[in-house]
Enzyme design. Structure first.
Site, PDB file in Angstrom:
ATOM      1  N   TYR A 187       0.822  -1.214   0.000  1.00 20.02           N
ATOM      2  CA  TYR A 187       0.000   0.000   0.000  1.00 20.02           C
ATOM      3  C   TYR A 187       0.857   1.265   0.000  1.00 20.02           C
ATOM      4  CZ  TYR A 187      -0.008  -0.861   5.180  1.00 20.02           C
ATOM      5  OH  TYR A 187       0.317  -1.106   6.483  1.00 20.02           O
ATOM      6  N   LYS A 204       4.570   4.558   4.680  1.00 23.06           N
ATOM      7  CA  LYS A 204       5.327   3.578   3.892  1.00 23.06           C
ATOM      8  C   LYS A 204       5.647   4.149   2.506  1.00 23.06           C
ATOM      9  CE  LYS A 204       5.256  -0.089   6.772  1.00 23.06           C
ATOM     10  NZ  LYS A 204       6.458  -0.616   7.426  1.00 23.06           N
TER      11      LYS A 204
END
Ligand code: HXC
Length: 254
Positions: free
Chosen positions: A142, A157
């Site tokens: 993701y 992330k």
């Protein structure tokens, strides 16, 4: 000379497996974590493996603690060649119900923590004249897809993935360093699996979405990390390898 690697969040799940496997592969291993009891357990587990190791209690959100951990490592082992930014924080929460502090907490651990440790590491490289050092970041698919229900983790992330590529260029030129990432899929016995697979039925749905038909193991992540940090991967820089049984590619369009 034996090289030294520091693994953040190294007392459980993938961090623990990476620390144990890297020590077996001949690295000096330093494990950091927030919980003193878990660090003690990890210390005992590492004692079973030949070689040198240390455990350090710290929170990656604290830049001074990160610098102190790097310096303690350099004092003990002479220098610190490699870092695995594995520490993470995450929870499932619809974004319209998230508090500003909930957002900040995950961003602080995942994105700022990765910067704090990487920045402390490079200061050590400068002082010790380390060339050819390495950073391995743990991301998730993701980072480049959507992360509904985990917006702070997904945004963080994505930032870490970009930082991986940016530092691969900056520090590749400057320190001949290799900066890479692993994107694990659903991995059993991890904090991520515990948090994201909320029921046995949900876990089964996730399993069916993996083309290879099973969750991965922390040991499989550790094997890849060990290879990525080894000389066999000496031309690998700025890369993110998905180790997920093909999970992220499966959009089930038909
Ligand atoms: C909504 C929540 C929440 C939840 C915490 N918060 N949990 N909001 N839903 N379930 C909010 C709190 O209300 C608070 O905001 C803020 O977040 C900080 O919470 P604290 O409990 O004070 O934070 P802290 O003690 O620092 O704990 C951090 C944590 C925790 C992230 C919340 O879960 C943690 O430390 N986790 C570490 C382990 C972990 O999560 N591992 C999984 C990584 S999985 P307010 O406004 O109330 O003050 C992963 C990706 C996997 O990274 C990908 C797989 C494909």
């Amino acid at each position: 000379m034996t090289k030294t690697v520091l693994v953040t969040g190294g007392t459980s799940g993938m961090g623990k497996a990476m620390a144990l496997t890297l020590k077996k592969a001949g690295w000096n291993v330093v494990v950091t974590g927030r919980d003193a009891d878990r660090l003690h357990q990890m210390d005992i587990a590492l004692q079973e493996i030949q070689g040198e190791h240390a455990v350090i209690q710290m929170d990656v959100r604290d830049p001074e603690a990160c610098m102190a951990a790097v310096n303690q490592t350099r004092h003990r082992f002479g220098r610190l060649e490699a870092l695995i930014n594995n520490a993470a924080g995450n929870f499932i929460c619809p974004t319209d119900e998230l508090s500003p502090n909930g957002w900040k907490t995950v961003i602080d651990i995942v994105l700022n923590g990765t910067f704090n440790c990487s920045h402390a590491l490079v200061k050590g490289w400068q002082e010790d004249g380390v060339s050819g050092g390495q950073i391995l970041n743990i991301v998730a698919s993701y980072a480049w897809q959507a992360g509904p229900g985990v917006a702070p983790s997904a945004a963080a992330k994505a930032g870490v993935l970009n930082l991986t590529r940016t530092l691969a260029v900056e520090w590749g030129y400057k320190y001949q360093a290799r900066i890479n990432a692993i994107s694990p899929g659903p991995i059993e016995r991890t904090g991520g699996a515990d948090k994201l697979a909320m029921s046995p039925e949900h876990a089964e749905r996730i399993r069916r979405n993996v083309p290879l038909g099973r969750f991965g193991t922390p040991e499989e992540i550790a094997d890849l990390a060990t290879w990525m940090l080894s000389d066999q991967a000496r031309y690998l820089n700025g890369e993110c390898i998905a180790l997920d049984g093909g999970h992220w590619l499966n959009k089930q369009p038909f």
